[in-house]
Design a protein around this motif. Structure first.
Motif, PDB file in Angstrom:
ATOM      1  N   GLN A  51       0.825  -1.210   0.000  1.00 30.54           N
ATOM      2  CA  GLN A  51       0.000   0.000   0.000  1.00 30.54           C
ATOM      3  C   GLN A  51       0.860   1.262   0.000  1.00 30.54           C
ATOM      4  OE1 GLN A  51      -2.198  -1.135   3.536  1.00 30.54           O
ATOM      5  NE2 GLN A  51      -4.087  -1.441   2.348  1.00 30.54           N
ATOM      6  N   VAL A  52       1.943   1.237   0.773  1.00 27.28           N
ATOM      7  CA  VAL A  52       2.844   2.388   0.802  1.00 27.28           C
ATOM      8  C   VAL A  52       3.479   2.587  -0.565  1.00 27.28           C
ATOM      9  CG1 VAL A  52       4.977   3.295   1.800  1.00 27.28           C
ATOM     10  CG2 VAL A  52       3.260   2.263   3.272  1.00 27.28           C
ATOM     11  N   CYS A  53       3.866   1.513  -1.201  1.00 28.24           N
ATOM     12  CA  CYS A  53       4.457   1.606  -2.538  1.00 28.24           C
ATOM     13  C   CYS A  53       3.454   2.213  -3.521  1.00 28.24           C
ATOM     14  CB  CYS A  53       4.928   0.237  -3.022  1.00 28.24           C
ATOM     15  SG  CYS A  53       6.353  -0.382  -2.115  1.00 28.24           S
ATOM     16  N   GLU A  54       2.202   1.810  -3.430  1.00 26.13           N
ATOM     17  CA  GLU A  54       1.169   2.375  -4.304  1.00 26.13           C
ATOM     18  C   GLU A  54       0.975   3.859  -4.027  1.00 26.13           C
ATOM     19  OE1 GLU A  54      -2.171  -0.182  -3.492  1.00 26.13           O
ATOM     20  OE2 GLU A  54      -1.361  -1.810  -4.727  1.00 26.13           O
ATOM     21  N   GLN A  55       0.997   4.249  -2.755  1.00 23.90           N
ATOM     22  CA  GLN A  55       0.789   5.654  -2.382  1.00 23.90           C
ATOM     23  C   GLN A  55       1.950   6.548  -2.800  1.00 23.90           C
ATOM     24  OE1 GLN A  55      -0.476   6.559   1.660  1.00 23.90           O
ATOM     25  NE2 GLN A  55      -1.342   4.505   1.838  1.00 23.90           N
ATOM     26  N   THR A  56       3.166   6.034  -2.671  1.00 25.24           N
ATOM     27  CA  THR A  56       4.356   6.863  -2.887  1.00 25.24           C
ATOM     28  C   THR A  56       4.974   6.686  -4.274  1.00 25.24           C
ATOM     29  OG1 THR A  56       5.839   5.177  -1.980  1.00 25.24           O
ATOM     30  CG2 THR A  56       4.928   6.808  -0.431  1.00 25.24           C
ATOM     31  N   GLY A  57       4.616   5.618  -4.961  1.00 29.98           N
ATOM     32  CA  GLY A  57       5.245   5.337  -6.248  1.00 29.98           C
ATOM     33  C   GLY A  57       6.633   4.723  -6.112  1.00 29.98           C
ATOM     34  N   MET A  58       6.994   4.356  -4.907  1.00 30.50           N
ATOM     35  CA  MET A  58       8.308   3.761  -4.667  1.00 30.50           C
ATOM     36  C   MET A  58       8.262   2.268  -4.973  1.00 30.50           C
ATOM     37  SD  MET A  58      10.597   3.758  -1.165  1.00 30.50           S
ATOM     38  CE  MET A  58      10.980   5.497  -1.267  1.00 30.50           C
ATOM     39  N   PRO A  59       9.245   1.759  -5.702  1.00 25.09           N
ATOM     40  CA  PRO A  59       9.290   0.316  -5.945  1.00 25.09           C
ATOM     41  C   PRO A  59       9.407  -0.460  -4.623  1.00 25.09           C
ATOM     42  CG  PRO A  59      10.811   1.455  -7.404  1.00 25.09           C
ATOM     43  CD  PRO A  59      10.324   2.465  -6.403  1.00 25.09           C
ATOM     44  N   TYR A  60       8.780  -1.620  -4.580  1.00 21.58           N
ATOM     45  CA  TYR A  60       8.769  -2.466  -3.381  1.00 21.58           C
ATOM     46  C   TYR A  60      10.189  -2.770  -2.918  1.00 21.58           C
ATOM     47  CZ  TYR A  60       7.458  -6.335  -0.290  1.00 21.58           C
ATOM     48  OH  TYR A  60       7.281  -7.152   0.800  1.00 21.58           O
ATOM     49  N   GLU A  61      11.071  -3.114  -3.865  1.00 21.76           N
ATOM     50  CA  GLU A  61      12.446  -3.466  -3.518  1.00 21.76           C
ATOM     51  C   GLU A  61      13.171  -2.293  -2.876  1.00 21.76           C
ATOM     52  OE1 GLU A  61      11.120  -3.854  -6.611  1.00 21.76           O
ATOM     53  OE2 GLU A  61      10.710  -5.994  -6.456  1.00 21.76           O
ATOM     54  N   THR A  62      12.884  -1.082  -3.360  1.00 19.87           N
ATOM     55  CA  THR A  62      13.518   0.112  -2.795  1.00 19.87           C
ATOM     56  C   THR A  62      13.054   0.334  -1.365  1.00 19.87           C
ATOM     57  OG1 THR A  62      13.670   1.112  -4.987  1.00 19.87           O
ATOM     58  CG2 THR A  62      13.867   2.600  -3.100  1.00 19.87           C
ATOM     59  N   LEU A  63      11.750   0.219  -1.140  1.00 19.32           N
ATOM     60  CA  LEU A  63      11.217   0.397   0.209  1.00 19.32           C
ATOM     61  C   LEU A  63      11.815  -0.638   1.162  1.00 19.32           C
ATOM     62  CD1 LEU A  63       9.393   1.791   2.228  1.00 19.32           C
ATOM     63  CD2 LEU A  63       7.491   0.383   1.381  1.00 19.32           C
ATOM     64  N   LYS A  64      11.896  -1.872   0.713  1.00 13.78           N
ATOM     65  CA  LYS A  64      12.481  -2.929   1.544  1.00 13.78           C
ATOM     66  C   LYS A  64      13.944  -2.611   1.853  1.00 13.78           C
ATOM     67  CE  LYS A  64      13.080  -7.929   1.708  1.00 13.78           C
ATOM     68  NZ  LYS A  64      12.865  -9.194   1.016  1.00 13.78           N
ATOM     69  N   TYR A  65      14.677  -2.162   0.845  1.00 12.53           N
ATOM     70  CA  TYR A  65      16.083  -1.804   1.019  1.00 12.53           C
ATOM     71  C   TYR A  65      16.223  -0.656   2.020  1.00 12.53           C
ATOM     72  CZ  TYR A  65      20.813  -0.261  -0.129  1.00 12.53           C
ATOM     73  OH  TYR A  65      22.133   0.111  -0.061  1.00 12.53           O
ATOM     74  N   TYR A  66      15.395   0.376   1.872  1.00 11.48           N
ATOM     75  CA  TYR A  66      15.442   1.507   2.800  1.00 11.48           C
ATOM     76  C   TYR A  66      15.159   1.051   4.236  1.00 11.48           C
ATOM     77  CZ  TYR A  66      15.657   5.002  -0.979  1.00 11.48           C
ATOM     78  OH  TYR A  66      16.031   5.782  -2.045  1.00 11.48           O
ATOM     79  N   CYS A  67      14.197   0.137   4.388  1.00 11.58           N
ATOM     80  CA  CYS A  67      13.912  -0.401   5.723  1.00 11.58           C
ATOM     81  C   CYS A  67      15.132  -1.138   6.269  1.00 11.58           C
ATOM     82  CB  CYS A  67      12.710  -1.348   5.676  1.00 11.58           C
ATOM     83  SG  CYS A  67      11.123  -0.534   5.436  1.00 11.58           S
ATOM     84  N   ASN A  68      15.723  -1.987   5.449  1.00 13.01           N
ATOM     85  CA  ASN A  68      16.888  -2.767   5.878  1.00 13.01           C
ATOM     86  C   ASN A  68      18.094  -1.889   6.195  1.00 13.01           C
ATOM     87  OD1 ASN A  68      15.427  -5.132   5.614  1.00 13.01           O
ATOM     88  ND2 ASN A  68      16.224  -5.597   3.575  1.00 13.01           N
ATOM     89  N   GLU A  69      18.192  -0.739   5.517  1.00 14.48           N
ATOM     90  CA  GLU A  69      19.302   0.188   5.750  1.00 14.48           C
ATOM     91  C   GLU A  69      19.053   1.101   6.948  1.00 14.48           C
ATOM     92  OE1 GLU A  69      22.406   0.688   4.255  1.00 14.48           O
ATOM     93  OE2 GLU A  69      21.984  -1.303   3.471  1.00 14.48           O
ATOM     94  N   GLY A  70      17.877   1.005   7.549  1.00 18.57           N
ATOM     95  CA  GLY A  70      17.570   1.827   8.713  1.00 18.57           C
ATOM     96  C   GLY A  70      17.131   3.235   8.377  1.00 18.57           C
ATOM     97  N   LEU A  71      16.738   3.463   7.126  1.00 20.02           N
ATOM     98  CA  LEU A  71      16.310   4.794   6.722  1.00 20.02           C
ATOM     99  C   LEU A  71      14.878   5.123   7.143  1.00 20.02           C
ATOM    100  CD1 LEU A  71      17.926   5.055   3.185  1.00 20.02           C
ATOM    101  CD2 LEU A  71      18.358   6.538   5.150  1.00 20.02           C
ATOM    102  N   ILE A  72      14.156   4.120   7.583  1.00 18.13           N
ATOM    103  CA  ILE A  72      12.793   4.335   8.069  1.00 18.13           C
ATOM    104  C   ILE A  72      12.774   3.870   9.525  1.00 18.13           C
ATOM    105  CG2 ILE A  72      10.344   3.873   7.706  1.00 18.13           C
ATOM    106  CD1 ILE A  72      11.250   3.139   4.756  1.00 18.13           C
ATOM    107  N   PRO A  73      12.887   4.844  10.439  1.00 20.60           N
ATOM    108  CA  PRO A  73      13.000   4.461  11.858  1.00 20.60           C
ATOM    109  C   PRO A  73      11.682   3.948  12.419  1.00 20.60           C
ATOM    110  CG  PRO A  73      12.924   6.843  11.633  1.00 20.60           C
ATOM    111  CD  PRO A  73      12.946   6.271  10.245  1.00 20.60           C
ATOM    112  N   ASN A  74      11.791   3.126  13.431  1.00 22.63           N
ATOM    113  CA  ASN A  74      10.631   2.654  14.196  1.00 22.63           C
ATOM    114  C   ASN A  74       9.572   1.961  13.348  1.00 22.63           C
ATOM    115  OD1 ASN A  74      11.805   3.942  16.503  1.00 22.63           O
ATOM    116  ND2 ASN A  74      10.973   5.872  15.756  1.00 22.63           N
ATOM    117  N   VAL A  75      10.011   1.134  12.417  1.00 16.66           N
ATOM    118  CA  VAL A  75       9.051   0.382  11.600  1.00 16.66           C
ATOM    119  C   VAL A  75       8.297  -0.579  12.506  1.00 16.66           C
ATOM    120  CG1 VAL A  75       8.775  -1.259   9.704  1.00 16.66           C
ATOM    121  CG2 VAL A  75      10.441   0.587   9.513  1.00 16.66           C
ATOM    122  N   LYS A  76       6.986  -0.563  12.386  1.00 14.55           N
ATOM    123  CA  LYS A  76       6.145  -1.446  13.182  1.00 14.55           C
ATOM    124  C   LYS A  76       5.950  -2.769  12.452  1.00 14.55           C
ATOM    125  CE  LYS A  76       4.481   2.531  13.017  1.00 14.55           C
ATOM    126  NZ  LYS A  76       5.605   3.398  12.791  1.00 14.55           N
TER     127      LYS A  76
END
Length: 134
Positions: A6-31
């Motif tokens: 859903q976030v990818c659809e809202q932001t236009g960000m590719p799924y792999e990029t969002l996953k990578y950003y999460c893994n790199e710690g660029l999105i703090p406090n992921v629930k």
């Protein structure tokens, strides 16, 4: 709460990029959901959109991490963030000038070709000898 899809659809960000950003710690406090899937709230979605913008501004992962760390510090780090963003703006303005010069060249060349095709201008080339010219 939103899923990664859903976030990818809202932001236009590719799924792999969002996953990578999460893994790199660029999105703090992921629930996490009860199934251990990443979940995001409205604040996360706004930050993820900001990350897309920072990437488009030319920031790499290390610079985005540094910017994130400053953001987490809060208001006292605003002067440092302004400096980072100003550098990016200057880089983008230079790139815009370079792109405008390229567009101007294309426009000039297209007009030249139109003038040649309409008979208004005699064709010449800097690459080949036309009509026996030296």
């Amino acid at each position: 709460m939103y899923t990664m899809k859903q976030v990818c659809e809202q932001t236009g960000m590719p799924y792999e990029t969002l996953k990578y950003y999460c893994n790199e710690g660029l999105i703090p406090n992921v629930k996490r959901s009860s199934n251990n899937y990443r979940m995001f709230d409205d604040h996360d979605v706004k930050w993820i959109s900001s990350l897309s913008c920072l990437k488009n501004c030319g920031m790499g992962i290390a610079e985005m991490k540094a910017y994130l760390a400053l953001c987490i510090e809060g208001e006292p780090s605003i002067p440092q963030r302004k400096i980072m963003l100003e550098k990016r703006r200057k880089d983008l303005e230079l790139k815009m000038q370079e792109l405008q010069a390229a567009i101007d060249y294309i426009n000039w060349k297209q007009n030249f070709y139109d003038d040649v095709l309409s008979g208004k201008t005699k064709y010449y080339s800097n690459l080949i000898n036309v009509d026996g010219e030296e």
